[in-house]
Design a protein around this motif. Structure first.
Motif, PDB file in Angstrom:
ATOM      1  N   VAL A 163     135.936  62.886 -53.988  1.00  0.00           N
ATOM      2  CA  VAL A 163     134.556  62.589 -54.363  1.00  0.00           C
ATOM      3  C   VAL A 163     134.482  62.567 -55.884  1.00  0.00           C
ATOM      4  O   VAL A 163     134.835  63.554 -56.541  1.00  0.00           O
ATOM      5  N   VAL A 164     134.055  61.437 -56.444  1.00  0.00           N
ATOM      6  CA  VAL A 164     133.881  61.346 -57.895  1.00  0.00           C
ATOM      7  C   VAL A 164     132.386  61.499 -58.175  1.00  0.00           C
ATOM      8  O   VAL A 164     131.588  60.626 -57.834  1.00  0.00           O
ATOM      9  N   GLY A 165     132.027  62.635 -58.772  1.00  0.00           N
ATOM     10  CA  GLY A 165     130.616  62.966 -58.986  1.00  0.00           C
ATOM     11  C   GLY A 165     130.307  64.310 -58.357  1.00  0.00           C
ATOM     12  O   GLY A 165     130.739  64.583 -57.242  1.00  0.00           O
ATOM     13  N   ARG A 166     129.546  65.134 -59.065  1.00  0.00           N
ATOM     14  CA  ARG A 166     129.290  66.499 -58.569  1.00  0.00           C
ATOM     15  C   ARG A 166     127.798  66.848 -58.558  1.00  0.00           C
ATOM     16  O   ARG A 166     127.416  68.003 -58.710  1.00  0.00           O
ATOM     17  N   SER A 167     126.954  65.848 -58.366  1.00  0.00           N
ATOM     18  CA  SER A 167     125.510  66.103 -58.360  1.00  0.00           C
ATOM     19  C   SER A 167     125.108  66.893 -57.116  1.00  0.00           C
ATOM     20  O   SER A 167     125.789  66.885 -56.089  1.00  0.00           O
ATOM     21  N   ASN A 168     123.945  67.565 -57.220  1.00  0.00           N
ATOM     22  CA  ASN A 168     123.394  68.286 -56.068  1.00  0.00           C
ATOM     23  C   ASN A 168     122.881  67.323 -55.000  1.00  0.00           C
ATOM     24  O   ASN A 168     122.745  67.696 -53.836  1.00  0.00           O
TER      25      ASN A 168
END
Length: 280
Positions: A163-168
């Motif tokens: 997964v590229v991206g770590r937003s809630n």
């Protein structure tokens, strides 16, 4: 050889057919699912999203209420409206359209929504329950991604999901959902070193960073399933976070932008709203 297209519109249509049957069954019992959407300010993208949600509700026979509030609406006024909707028996789902104006505390607003009406899945209780594997409303976009993969015959068990991206909103919950389905999960982000090295390890690559065409053909191993959550406006129109034309040459399956993940987000919002009505 170009990869197979994962058609979000087609999958969303199928899922909405199932939702329609559930709405009809509830109506036979005298229950009409109800969704309230609250929009603060005049952000054009937010206004468009709210319009699409309203239209979809009407198509499915879901009761829809839209509250369009001025940019200068105070936090107290917004919290008062949410409290009123929490206590309204006609409303099964409450969605506050993000982003909110800077003078309003987003976390406070989201945690004021009744967790049993939190159809966006952003309340701290639902987030916590999702992480520990308890029953929870699942955020709509990550949920839509998982349904797309399942409907496309993609098995997650034992696969390496990057997964590229770590937003809630997308990155963290989609990683959690993949982990629950027995995938090995890596989360990459803006501080990740040697990103291409990481992305090339993926069996399934999910990208949600909000940077146009960031993932190129050289960053993707042949035979990878690629899910592009990004939507970016450029001079030529809308594009994703993945360079579609290049990456489709090596991907086994890939979502387009538009017409990929987007239609699934609203569909899963409708699913959560109906689920809330079924639980009451």
């Amino acid at each position: 050889m170009a990869g197979t297209l994962i058609d979000g519109k087609l999958i969303a249509k199928k899922v909405r057919g199932d939702i329609q049957k559930r709405v009809d069954k509830l109506k036979e019992k005298g229950v009409t699912p109800g969704l309230a959407v609250v929009l603060v300010g005049h952000d054009p993208a937010s206004q468009a999203y709210v319009g699409m949600k309203e239209k979809t509700c009407i198509k499915l026979g879901i009761h829809s209420e839209v509250y369009r509030l001025a940019e200068e609406t105070t936090q107290e006024e917004l919290l008062g409206l949410i409290t009123k909707l929490n206590n309204d028996p006609k409303i099964n789902g409450i969605l506050v359209q993000l982003p909110l104006p800077k003078h309003i505390d987003e976390g406070k607003v989201l945690d004021t929504i009744d967790p049993e009406k939190d159809v966006d899945g952003f309340h701290s209780i639902n987030v916590g329950n999702l992480v520990i594997g308890k029953d929870a409303f699942v955020p709509c976009t990550p949920y839509g991604v998982i349904v797309m993969l399942e409907e496309s015959g993609v098995e997650l068990t034992g696969k390496h999901v990057v997964v590229v991206g770590r937003s809630n909103i997308v990155g963290k919950p989609v990683a959690t959902l993949a982990l629950q389905r027995h995938a090995t999960v890596t989360i990459a982000h803006s501080r990740t070193k040697n990103l291409p090295e990481i992305t090339r390890q993926a069996d399934i690559l999910i990208v949600a960073v909000g940077r146009a065409n960031m993932i190129t053909k050289e960053m993707v191993r042949e035979g990878t399933v690629v899910i592009d959550v990004g939507i970016n406006r450029v001079e030529t129109g809308l594009v994703g976070d993945v360079d579609f034309e290049g990456v489709k040459e090596v991907a086994a399956q890939i979502t387009p932008v538009p017409g990929g993940v987007g239609p699934m987000t609203i569909t899963m919002l409708m699913h959560n709203t109906v689920l809330s009505a079924e639980r009451r």
